[in-house]
Design an enzyme around this catalytic site. Sequence first.
Site, PDB file in Angstrom:
ATOM      1  N   LYS A   1      -0.853 -11.356   7.440  1.00  0.00           N
ATOM      2  CA  LYS A   1      -0.292 -10.325   6.568  1.00  0.00           C
ATOM      3  C   LYS A   1      -0.494  -8.941   7.175  1.00  0.00           C
ATOM      4  O   LYS A   1       0.411  -8.086   7.123  1.00  0.00           O
ATOM      5  CB  LYS A   1      -0.936 -10.392   5.176  1.00  0.00           C
TER       6      LYS A   1
ATOM      7  N   LYS B   1      -3.239   0.946   1.049  1.00  0.00           N
ATOM      8  CA  LYS B   1      -4.397   0.057   1.107  1.00  0.00           C
ATOM      9  C   LYS B   1      -4.266  -0.910   2.272  1.00  0.00           C
ATOM     10  O   LYS B   1      -5.204  -1.105   3.045  1.00  0.00           O
ATOM     11  CB  LYS B   1      -4.534  -0.684  -0.223  1.00  0.00           C
TER      12      LYS B   1
END
Length: 296
Positions: free
Chosen positions: A173, A241
């Site tokens: 990811k 983030k």
Amino acid sequence: MKDKTIGWIGAGIMGAPMCGHLLEAGYEVFVYDYFEKNAKKLEALGAKLCGSPMEIAEKSDIICTMVGTPTDIQSIMFGETGIFLTLKKGSYIIDFTSSTPELAKEIARKARVLGAHALDAPVTGGESGAKGKLLSIMIGGALEDFETVKSFIEQFGAAVTYMGESGAGQHTKIAGQILGAATMMGVSESLIYTKKANLDMKKVISVLEKGSVGSWLYSNLAPKIADYDFMPGFSIKHFLKDIGIALDESKRMDLSLPGLALAWQMYIASGAMELGNDGIHGLYKVYENLNCIEKK
């Protein structure tokens, strides 16, 4: 798997439609969200409301988490009312949150000690992918655990891929978010140039998306920029983030990624402009501001 009880933690933009698919399929689902109003929307669809992650773990065979940040996951797993206080032997934790590889490994280690199983399973595809069961899901953990729950996970995605040991899903990811950050800078710069050149933005998009420079992000987010629609499928605050995690991991591996560092600075500027709740294509507004270009 239909005989298994499901615990679902996180009923936000992504979590709610994902959990909704389970309810539609007839699973018995227990749900918890820090914001009770989110969980109540799923309760209205047939889910059973719980008051804590600990209660979810007590009642569930498979526990799915889809929340915002690694800090959220840390609290849900190890906090005062965390999952590991009541986790049942033989149960499965599937964390769909984009988090850190080290936290994924920590969760897997703790689960093994208790005779349970844990997989990190971050997703990509945004809100539309979650609603349409079109997510791409990258899995880290023990291969035998993946094979056991693969058919269950496939209910959420068009592509479910085993990537390796615990943490490998999160690493994959991160690689995707590095690509996404650079791509969004390119999309924004291309469209701000298009506007400055007084071209028809939608016509330019229709031409370029069919060529070698086309991409999913361009085809799906450039038209939204053209319409000045910045509603989030995935918000800037959550993307920041993820970019931060990518920078931390890169530093740990002694990698120099100047494009990623520049993307971080550009997205930090979007935060300073209070665009955190915009979709990631809200980066375009930063380029408007930098170039003193009149807003639509």
